[in-house]
Scaffold this motif. Structure first.
Motif, short mmCIF file in Angstrom:
data_model
loop_
_atom_site.label_atom_id
_atom_site.label_comp_id
_atom_site.label_asym_id
_atom_site.label_seq_id
_atom_site.Cartn_x
_atom_site.Cartn_y
_atom_site.Cartn_z
N VAL A 298 61.26 -73.61 -66.13
CA VAL A 298 60.96 -74.99 -65.71
C VAL A 298 62.22 -75.67 -65.16
N ILE A 299 63.35 -75.49 -65.87
CA ILE A 299 64.60 -76.13 -65.43
C ILE A 299 65.04 -75.58 -64.07
N VAL A 300 65.02 -74.25 -63.94
CA VAL A 300 65.48 -73.62 -62.69
C VAL A 300 64.54 -74.00 -61.54
N GLN A 301 63.25 -73.99 -61.82
CA GLN A 301 62.29 -74.32 -60.76
C GLN A 301 62.52 -75.74 -60.25
N ALA B 232 66.67 -64.50 -71.96
CA ALA B 232 65.73 -65.52 -71.47
C ALA B 232 66.22 -66.13 -70.17
N VAL B 233 67.54 -66.28 -70.02
CA VAL B 233 68.09 -66.89 -68.81
C VAL B 233 67.80 -66.00 -67.60
N VAL B 234 67.93 -64.68 -67.77
CA VAL B 234 67.67 -63.77 -66.65
C VAL B 234 66.18 -63.83 -66.27
N LEU B 235 65.31 -63.63 -67.27
CA LEU B 235 63.87 -63.61 -66.97
C LEU B 235 63.38 -64.97 -66.48
N GLY B 236 63.89 -66.05 -67.11
CA GLY B 236 63.45 -67.39 -66.74
C GLY B 236 63.90 -67.77 -65.34
N THR B 237 65.13 -67.35 -64.96
CA THR B 237 65.60 -67.64 -63.60
C THR B 237 64.74 -66.91 -62.58
N MET B 238 64.41 -65.65 -62.88
CA MET B 238 63.52 -64.90 -61.98
C MET B 238 62.19 -65.64 -61.83
N ALA B 239 61.61 -66.05 -62.96
CA ALA B 239 60.31 -66.71 -62.90
C ALA B 239 60.41 -68.03 -62.14
N GLY B 240 61.47 -68.81 -62.41
CA GLY B 240 61.63 -70.09 -61.73
C GLY B 240 61.80 -69.89 -60.23
N PRO C 152 59.33 -60.74 -64.96
CA PRO C 152 58.89 -61.81 -65.88
C PRO C 152 57.38 -61.82 -66.11
N THR C 153 56.60 -61.45 -65.08
CA THR C 153 55.15 -61.49 -65.25
C THR C 153 54.70 -60.44 -66.27
N LEU C 154 55.29 -59.23 -66.16
CA LEU C 154 54.93 -58.19 -67.13
C LEU C 154 55.34 -58.59 -68.54
N SER D 23 52.42 -68.85 -63.06
CA SER D 23 52.69 -70.27 -63.35
C SER D 23 51.84 -70.75 -64.53
N GLY D 24 50.66 -70.17 -64.71
CA GLY D 24 49.86 -70.53 -65.88
C GLY D 24 50.48 -69.99 -67.16
#
Lengths: 271, 318
Positions: free
Chosen positions: A153-156, A75-83, B37-39, A99-100
């Motif tokens: 959310v945290i990283v963003q 989750a940290v890897v994917l979440g950091t990418m998203a943030g 992440p989007t996928l 973002s939605g």
């Protein structure tokens, strides 16, 4: 002005008492010798012994720690990418969709998330034969999905508060995007990444509803075992377990607080 | 790479670094940072809702998995039939049990959200008004329960509220009551449980709204002769509105679908839709009905979700 601040202090103090009284009672009663949870039979560590001899609880705890560790790390890897995408990429339709989707798991009722993931896994199994049955892997996928939202959310928020001049300087000096990220941006957002990992770990360790939907038979996580025990009433072993968990969290939070307080004192002095 | 002037970074998206645009050609690093992440969310968050919707239109069957297929292909006649069963939805509206469950969940969530706001406001206000060092202490006091197990915090109230629990013992010993109050397994206990477990979710957005507030506004109001109560309701509360909305949504939406709190603290007559969905799924094994319950719950919750997305959108543009 004086009277209002007295009113404010009283109500806020009552709020804090409300937050802490049940937890303190739980801790105290975990040292109760008596089996009857409400009758005080003197101090004892008996229930801690019982807790460590209970194989069902120990096995479930080990499984939960394993799931939480793997889920938090993915989750940290994917979440950091998203943030990173949310705060550093230019506005586009793809970013709006991301973002939605990333904020929705934060508020989605757990029963819906759990049911929808289970139905997806069942549909995938009948279509491609994977995942064959449900168990640890399906719980991990489910936990990664909602934990990465918290990490993002945290990283963003850390990225958007951050001073961008260091990154700009690195770019001006010709750093490649990958070295810019790993040598400049990542070290700067490390505190956010670490707290995202810790939060994901605790959220995964704590999840009952989603795991109940997506786990298979014979894969009972710690919250499932606790739930089936406390459904029947108060259990002294669970009190002991709760005390241990509160202790670990309290040590962590007090350490973080001490650090924050030191920084705040420095700021006060500078002002 | 040549040194660029500052204005080259500005691309109108708010962030000067918004484009890591070193390469004119396709930047695979950039593409994968976005698409992984989007996928993941598309597969494990978005598509599942379509699956739930699909299954809500099927019928239960004694099979593995326990529902019928929507599409039926008859090879002999080359006949493809699509069978949509609206029966689950019709049943939801015919049987007053489900409507009652939705209404009672909304009522319980709304009342608890209101009381959470009432308790959280003084805490957030006090935090926003204190010195930075006190503020750090109070902030961690609010956050600490958030890090401990949700399940165990709900459980703590079981020991607190039961017939011979601490609250009753205390009230009896002080002579306020002489009969123990029945509090556990009532709606009252569910309210307490929701307010208790969701309090940090309300305090944090309120605090961040109040922290930004300009204190000189209150001084100006006082100089102009406003009483503290007047300036509180005319200045502080309106300025805290974004925090109030965010906090209320963060509490209300998960509270509507709450399962753990009503099943541990509520009585058998505490009707909440999260519990209904759980029972449809785990006890009745009626997957299509559980899916229909979930879809209607989503529709009920869409409005508050849109509210928070709008307020977030505003913050982004500011």
């Amino acid at each position: 002005m004086k009277r209002r601040s007295l009113f404010l202090n009283t109500t806020a103090t009552m709020g804090f008492i409300f937050l802490y009284a049940p937890m303190i009672a739980l801790v105290v009663y975990s040292f109760n010798k008596s089996k009857l949870v409400t009758v005080w039979g003197g101090w004892s560590l008996k229930w801690y012994g019982e807790l460590f001899r209970n194989d069902q609880i120990i096995d479930a705890a080990l499984l939960s720690f394993k799931i939480a560790f793997i889920s938090a790390s993915v989750a940290v890897v994917l979440g950091t990418m998203a943030g990173f995408v949310l705060s550093r990429f230019s506005r586009s339709r793809g970013k709006m969709i991301l973002s939605g989707w990333i904020s929705a798991p934060l508020v989605m009722p757990e029963v819906i998330t759990g049911l929808s993931l289970l139905l997806l896994f069942v549909a995938m199994e009948s279509a491609f034969g994977w995942p064959a049955g449900r168990g640890t892997i399906t719980i991990i996928i489910a936990h990664v999905t909602f934990c990465m939202a918290y990490v993002a959310v945290i990283v963003q928020s850390r990225l958007s508060q951050m001073d961008e001049t260091l990154e700009e300087a690195a770019m001006d000096l010709g750093a490649k995007p990958s070295s810019l990220f790993f040598l400049v941006t990542l070290p700067l957002i490390m505190p956010a990444v670490i707290s995202g990992w810790l939060l994901s770990f605790t959220l995964s360790l704590d999840d009952l509803v989603i795991a109940s939907f997506v786990s298979g038979p014979g894969n009972s996580t710690l919250p499932m075992v606790i739930f089936s025990k406390v459904r029947l009433g108060v259990s002294p072993e669970v009190n002991a377990l709760a005390t241990l968990m509160i202790l670990v969290v309290a040590i962590g939070v007090i350490a973080a607080m001490w650090q924050m307080r030191r920084q705040a004192k420095l700021l006060e002095r500078q002002e | 790479m040549s040194i660029q002037t500052g204005s080259a970074w500005v691309d109108g998206s708010g962030s000067r670094l918004a484009k890591y645009n070193f390469f004119k050609r396709v930047n695979w690093g950039r593409v994968s940072v976005f698409s992984v992440p989007t996928l993941w969310l598309a597969i494990f968050f978005f598509i599942p809702f379509l699956v739930v919707f699909k299954i809500s239109l099927s019928e239960t069957a004694i099979a593995v998995p326990p529902y019928t297929a929507l599409l039926d292909w008859n090879a002999e006649d080359a006949y493809l039939s699509l069978k949509l069963n609206l029966g689950n939805y019709l049943f939801l509206f015919e049987d007053s049990f489900y409507i009652d469950a939705y209404l009672s969940s909304i009522k319980i969530a709304a009342v608890s959200t209101f009381f959470t706001l009432l308790i959280a406001f003084p805490i957030a206000y006090l935090m926003a008004r204190s010195k930075p060092s006190t503020r750090a202490l109070l902030l961690s006091l609010v956050i600490l329960p958030f890090w401990t197990s949700f399940l165990l915090r709900v459980y703590a109230w079981m020991g607190f509220l039961k017939k011979n629990g601490l609250v009753n013992e205390f009230l009896m010993s002080t002579g306020i009551i002489d009969q123990p109050l029945i509090m556990l397994q009532t709606d009252f206990a569910v309210y307490i449980g929701i307010v208790y477990t969701y309090l940090p979710f309300m305090v944090l957005p309120l605090y961040s709204a109040l922290e930004k507030m300009d204190m000189t506004l209150l001084e100006a109001a006082e100089d102009l002769g406003a009483r503290p109560a007047t300036s509180f309701f005319l200045i502080t509360v309106p300025l805290a509105v974004p925090g109030i909305i965010a906090g209320c949504v963060l509490v209300f939406i998960p509270a509507v679908g709450e399962f753990v709190i009503p099943s541990l603290l509520g009585g058998s007559d505490t009707l909440m839709i999260g519990r209904v969905l759980w029972d449809e799924f785990f006890l009745n094994r009626d997957w299509p009905m559980a899916s229909a319950v979930a879809i209607v719950m989503l529709i009920v919750l869409v409005l508050p979700i849109m509210l928070i997305r709008n307020s977030q959108g505003k913050e982004e543009t500011v």
